[in-house]
Design an enzyme around this catalytic site. Structure first.
Site, mmCIF file in Angstrom:
data_model
loop_
_atom_site.group_PDB
_atom_site.id
_atom_site.type_symbol
_atom_site.label_atom_id
_atom_site.label_comp_id
_atom_site.label_asym_id
_atom_site.label_seq_id
_atom_site.Cartn_x
_atom_site.Cartn_y
_atom_site.Cartn_z
ATOM 1 N NE ARG A 1 -4.120 4.149 10.670
ATOM 2 C CZ ARG A 1 -4.565 3.408 9.668
ATOM 3 N NH1 ARG A 1 -3.781 2.495 9.108
ATOM 4 N NH2 ARG A 1 -5.782 3.574 9.210
ATOM 5 N NE ARG B 1 -4.216 5.369 4.211
ATOM 6 C CZ ARG B 1 -4.614 4.431 5.025
ATOM 7 N NH1 ARG B 1 -4.965 4.747 6.261
ATOM 8 N NH2 ARG B 1 -4.651 3.200 4.635
ATOM 9 C CG HIS C 1 -9.495 5.666 6.904
ATOM 10 N ND1 HIS C 1 -10.445 4.708 6.640
ATOM 11 C CD2 HIS C 1 -8.315 4.986 7.046
ATOM 12 C CE1 HIS C 1 -9.879 3.506 6.609
ATOM 13 N NE2 HIS C 1 -8.588 3.648 6.882
ATOM 14 C CD GLU D 1 -2.943 -1.185 2.297
ATOM 15 O OE1 GLU D 1 -3.559 -0.145 2.552
ATOM 16 O OE2 GLU D 1 -3.088 -2.234 2.933
ATOM 17 C CG HIS E 1 -8.666 5.652 2.820
ATOM 18 N ND1 HIS E 1 -8.760 5.494 1.459
ATOM 19 C CD2 HIS E 1 -7.990 4.566 3.277
ATOM 20 C CE1 HIS E 1 -8.180 4.342 1.117
ATOM 21 N NE2 HIS E 1 -7.706 3.765 2.210
HETATM 22 C C1 SIN Z 1 -7.071 0.331 3.239
HETATM 23 O O1 SIN Z 1 -7.235 -0.866 3.059
HETATM 24 O O2 SIN Z 1 -6.833 1.148 2.353
HETATM 25 C C2 SIN Z 1 -7.172 0.842 4.625
HETATM 26 C C3 SIN Z 1 -6.135 0.245 5.436
HETATM 27 C C4 SIN Z 1 -5.761 1.188 6.523
HETATM 28 O O3 SIN Z 1 -6.519 2.065 6.890
HETATM 29 O O4 SIN Z 1 -4.635 1.076 6.996
#
Ligand code: SIN
Length: 431
Positions: free
Chosen positions: A363, A267, A328, A111, A225
């Site tokens: 985060r 993010r 988020h 990610e 998010h």
């Molecule tokens: C996601 O799956 O994008 C969210 C995971 C997270 O909030 O760390």
């Protein structure tokens, strides 16, 4: 009515469940949850759980977490998170979690802001699968009792010592006396008009901490998010489109069909770029596009998103997905040390309600479930060592004061958020 417990745990997400499972089996544990047991953010988590792949990954993982957190993180806490990640993931496996595998190894995904693939997952339903295993394990323990529809209204305290909680169970006010209380009551997304969180998560634990002079920090650290499904003015929680879609190669496109940002930046950077692009193109959303990947791969790897989008008329194997940022996660909260101890004696906090400092001001993706595991386990170990020296004291309560106090609790946290982030006022429900 009164009840007695050795440990009262508020919340049934990953932090609450895992702390309960790691406490000694001779302790009487009462877990309460405001709604039904599944209504926690853990259940909604899609992407997965970050973990060091091995010891050689420690330094890079620590640096990725610090960089995403804009170096505002607590370095000691980050080291604990990373160095205790592997043992806790293995413990989940031994409890029965079946992560997706690539032969003998985990099928690690990626990610934003992770330099390597280090996220274990169960397709795009990681939270639900982990939650189900934890719940089954908790239900098999005779010493743990879960009470649903039980809302914490206040703490019972005496001389900076927590002696339990005042709880409304259905419509009855119940005094639960306990030697130790663990707040694992989750975040604040239910206060926001647009959030991926369960609507019931309204920062109760944090309000109650503030009211009782328990130290809280970083009320301004609120994370958006980048990619929640765009659904107009829906009042429901926003459906998350996991960042791992981008980790597996999805592109972000503007309404002219062009890419406008590196999809795997942290993010906060990606969310800001999307909002700027929306402003520039006078649109309320951008698109996430994974249609260039094979259909079978998309359906098998992202079954939840495929089905949820299909219900809404979007076939993600052929159509671009309209997305926009939504609240988020909350990186601030009740200040705790690396054993999850708060500034009040006999009161612990873990999971999103707490601030260990691991996340800094932003985060790193998939570090939240890991934080819930590592620090709730440490809380349990600390309690196991020390609880025999604690007497079950009876604190003072004023029943009249608690009758209407959930409304007052909400007021406290909304005021604090506005004080810390005046720019968010219009994002809050009812403001
Ligand atoms: C996601 O799956 O994008 C969210 C995971 C997270 O909030 O760390």
């Amino acid at each position: 009515m009164e009840m007695e417990a050795d440990v009262l745990i508020v919340g049934t997400g990953i932090a609450g469940m895992y702390s309960a499972l790691n406490l000694r089996e001779d302790l009487k544990i009462v877990m309460i949850t405001k709604s039904n047991v599944e209504e926690c953010n853990t259940y909604l988590a899609q992407g997965g759980i970050s973990t060091a792949r091995n010891e050689d990954d420690y330094d890079i993982y620590i640096e990725d977490t610090l960089k995403a957190g804009t170096y505002k993180n607590d370095i000691e806490a980050v080291k604990v998170l990373v160095e205790e990640s592997i043992e806790n993931i293995n413990k989940l496996v031994s409890l029965g979690v079946k992560f997706d595998m690539d032969g003998e190894n985990f099928d690690y995904t990626r990610e934003g802001a992770h330099r390597v693939n280090r996220i274990v997952h169960c397709s795009d339903k990681t939270g639900q699968k982990v939650f189900e295993v934890l719940l089954d394990n908790v239900k098999s323990k005779k010493n743990i009792n879960i009470i649903e529809n039980a809302c914490l209204l206040d703490l019972i305290t005496s001389d900076n010592k927590c002696c339990g909680g005042i709880v409304r169970i259905d419509n009855e006010i119940v005094q639960i006396n306990s030697k130790i209380t663990i707040l694992a009551s989750g975040g604040i997304g239910g206060l926001f008009k647009n959030s991926t969180n369960q609507r019931t998560l309204t920062g109760d634990g944090i309000s109650i901490a503030i009211k009782n002079d328990v130290e809280v920090v970083h009320m301004d650290y609120i994370q958006f998010h980048p990619t929640a499904l765009y659904e107009g003015n829906s009042k429901d929680k926003r459906f998350l489109i996991t960042e791992s879609l981008r980790g597996e190669g999805a592109y972000l496109l503007n309404n002219e069909g062009d890419r406008f940002v590196d999809e795997l930046l942290p993010r906060d950077v990606v969310a800001k770029a999307i909002l700027e692009e929306e402003r520039r193109t006078n649109s309320e959303y951008v698109f996430l596009d994974i249609t260039h990947k094979p259909k079978d791969f998309i359906i098998n790897r992202f079954p939840l998103i495929y089905n949820e989008c299909k219900k809404r008329g979007i076939d993600i194997t052929k159509d671009k997905i309209p997305v926009t940022p939504a609240q988020h996660y909350f990186m601030g909260g009740i200040k705790v040390d690396t054993d999850s101890k708060t500034s009040m004696n006999n009161l612990f906090a873990c999971g999103e309600v707490s601030c260990t400092g691991v996340h800094g001001s932003n985060r790193l993706a998939s570090n939240s479930l890991l934080e819930g595991l590592v620090f709730s386990n440490r809380a349990a170990e600390c309690i196991n060592r020390s609880i025999d020296d604690i007497d079950c004291a009876k604190g003072k309560i004023n029943i009249k004061m608690v009758q209407d106090c959930d409304k007052y609790n909400k007021h406290i946290i909304v005021e604090e958020i506005i004080k810390a982030r005046g720019d968010m006022k219009n994002e809050l429900v009812g403001c």
